[in-house]
Write a protein that holds these residues in place. Sequence first.
Motif, short mmCIF file in Angstrom:
data_model
loop_
_atom_site.label_atom_id
_atom_site.label_comp_id
_atom_site.label_asym_id
_atom_site.label_seq_id
_atom_site.Cartn_x
_atom_site.Cartn_y
_atom_site.Cartn_z
N PRO A 25 0.82 -1.21 0.00
CA PRO A 25 0.00 0.00 0.00
C PRO A 25 0.86 1.27 0.00
CG PRO A 25 -0.37 -1.29 2.01
CD PRO A 25 0.61 -2.03 1.18
N GLN A 26 2.05 1.19 0.55
CA GLN A 26 2.96 2.34 0.51
C GLN A 26 3.82 2.23 -0.73
OE1 GLN A 26 3.23 0.13 3.19
NE2 GLN A 26 1.90 1.20 4.61
N GLU A 27 3.90 3.31 -1.48
CA GLU A 27 4.70 3.35 -2.72
C GLU A 27 6.14 2.94 -2.44
OE1 GLU A 27 5.69 4.04 -6.72
OE2 GLU A 27 3.75 3.81 -5.77
N GLN A 28 6.72 3.35 -1.32
CA GLN A 28 8.13 3.09 -1.03
C GLN A 28 8.43 1.61 -0.83
OE1 GLN A 28 9.89 5.23 -1.85
NE2 GLN A 28 9.36 7.25 -1.11
N GLY A 29 7.44 0.82 -0.41
CA GLY A 29 7.70 -0.59 -0.15
C GLY A 29 7.38 -1.50 -1.31
N SER A 30 7.03 -0.95 -2.46
CA SER A 30 6.58 -1.78 -3.57
C SER A 30 7.75 -2.35 -4.36
CB SER A 30 5.68 -0.96 -4.50
OG SER A 30 6.41 0.06 -5.14
N LEU A 31 7.49 -3.46 -5.01
CA LEU A 31 8.51 -4.12 -5.82
C LEU A 31 8.95 -3.21 -6.96
CD1 LEU A 31 10.18 -6.60 -6.66
CD2 LEU A 31 8.18 -7.35 -7.97
N HIS A 32 8.00 -2.60 -7.64
CA HIS A 32 8.42 -1.79 -8.80
C HIS A 32 9.23 -0.58 -8.37
CE1 HIS A 32 4.80 0.82 -8.21
NE2 HIS A 32 5.55 1.71 -8.84
N GLN A 33 8.97 -0.04 -7.19
CA GLN A 33 9.79 1.08 -6.70
C GLN A 33 11.21 0.61 -6.39
OE1 GLN A 33 8.94 4.18 -6.83
NE2 GLN A 33 10.85 4.90 -6.01
N GLN A 34 11.34 -0.56 -5.80
CA GLN A 34 12.67 -1.12 -5.52
C GLN A 34 13.43 -1.37 -6.82
OE1 GLN A 34 14.22 -1.88 -2.36
NE2 GLN A 34 15.88 -1.84 -3.81
N LEU A 35 12.73 -1.92 -7.81
CA LEU A 35 13.35 -2.17 -9.11
C LEU A 35 13.75 -0.86 -9.79
CD1 LEU A 35 11.08 -5.07 -10.37
CD2 LEU A 35 13.46 -5.23 -9.62
N ARG A 36 12.92 0.17 -9.67
CA ARG A 36 13.24 1.48 -10.25
C ARG A 36 14.53 2.03 -9.64
NH1 ARG A 36 9.82 4.88 -12.71
NH2 ARG A 36 8.04 3.92 -11.72
N ASP A 60 -0.44 -8.27 -7.01
CA ASP A 60 0.93 -8.80 -7.10
C ASP A 60 1.35 -9.01 -8.55
OD1 ASP A 60 1.23 -8.92 -4.28
OD2 ASP A 60 0.25 -10.87 -4.24
N ILE A 61 0.44 -9.53 -9.36
CA ILE A 61 0.74 -9.75 -10.77
C ILE A 61 1.00 -8.41 -11.46
CG2 ILE A 61 -0.22 -10.52 -12.97
CD1 ILE A 61 -1.62 -12.75 -11.33
N GLY A 62 0.17 -7.41 -11.15
CA GLY A 62 0.39 -6.07 -11.71
C GLY A 62 1.74 -5.50 -11.31
N GLU A 63 2.09 -5.68 -10.06
CA GLU A 63 3.38 -5.21 -9.55
C GLU A 63 4.53 -5.90 -10.26
OE1 GLU A 63 5.28 -2.58 -6.91
OE2 GLU A 63 3.15 -2.81 -7.33
N LEU A 64 4.40 -7.18 -10.47
CA LEU A 64 5.43 -7.96 -11.16
C LEU A 64 5.58 -7.49 -12.61
CD1 LEU A 64 7.42 -10.31 -11.08
CD2 LEU A 64 5.50 -11.83 -11.59
N MET A 65 4.46 -7.25 -13.28
CA MET A 65 4.51 -6.83 -14.69
C MET A 65 5.09 -5.42 -14.84
SD MET A 65 3.76 -9.57 -16.07
CE MET A 65 4.02 -8.92 -17.69
N VAL A 66 4.73 -4.51 -13.95
CA VAL A 66 5.30 -3.16 -14.00
C VAL A 66 6.81 -3.22 -13.76
CG1 VAL A 66 5.37 -0.92 -12.82
CG2 VAL A 66 3.17 -1.96 -13.37
N GLY A 67 7.22 -4.03 -12.79
CA GLY A 67 8.64 -4.19 -12.51
C GLY A 67 9.39 -4.80 -13.68
N LEU A 73 12.86 -2.36 -20.16
CA LEU A 73 13.03 -1.12 -20.92
C LEU A 73 14.37 -0.45 -20.64
CD1 LEU A 73 9.43 0.34 -20.73
CD2 LEU A 73 10.58 -0.62 -22.74
N ALA A 74 14.96 -0.75 -19.49
CA ALA A 74 16.28 -0.22 -19.15
C ALA A 74 17.40 -1.09 -19.73
CB ALA A 74 16.43 -0.10 -17.64
N GLY A 75 17.02 -2.13 -20.49
CA GLY A 75 18.02 -3.01 -21.07
C GLY A 75 18.47 -4.11 -20.15
N GLY A 76 17.75 -4.30 -19.06
CA GLY A 76 18.14 -5.31 -18.08
C GLY A 76 17.39 -6.61 -18.24
N GLU A 77 17.51 -7.43 -17.21
CA GLU A 77 16.92 -8.76 -17.23
C GLU A 77 16.37 -9.07 -15.84
OE1 GLU A 77 18.35 -13.15 -18.66
OE2 GLU A 77 19.85 -11.79 -17.83
N LEU A 78 15.13 -9.53 -15.79
CA LEU A 78 14.50 -9.96 -14.55
C LEU A 78 14.13 -11.43 -14.70
CD1 LEU A 78 13.22 -9.24 -11.75
CD2 LEU A 78 11.11 -8.78 -13.00
N ARG A 79 14.58 -12.26 -13.77
CA ARG A 79 14.28 -13.69 -13.77
C ARG A 79 13.70 -14.07 -12.41
NH1 ARG A 79 13.73 -14.04 -18.52
NH2 ARG A 79 15.45 -14.25 -19.95
#
Length: 124
Positions: A25-36, A60-67, A73-79
């Motif tokens: 619920p907090q933006e700071q604790g989200s997966l996509h924020q950590q990945l950013r 959770d699925i939405g968070e995973l897809m945004v991440g 898009l940054a040229g990286g790889e998530l596994r």
Amino acid sequence: MNGRLTVHERGDFIIIGAHGKLASPQEQGSLHQQLRQLVERGRSHILLDLAQVPSLDIEDIGELMVGYALVTLAGGELRLLNLSGSTADVLRTTRIIHLIGGAGETPDPHPPPTWQAGSEWYIG
């Protein structure tokens, strides 16, 4: 159930251990924020350990897809690592596992058909 993330470096890779929910619920604790934050620091080879994630919901699925989009898009790889139980089932059912891929997941007993130029159409 709340979630938390732990971040560890191992060589060129970052391993994120997820515990509980991926969405927060907090933006700071989200997966996509950590990945950013990792991508902004130039760290874009990331393994997401889901061993401590008992299930995934739509948030959770939405968070995973945004991440995944951020890292790709940054040229990286998530596994993904350590898929099991209902988490693995959700990722297979939604076919996200075929998009993101994994390092150490159980092979899909029904892999998608592979298409080659000049092959016949398959409708099934």
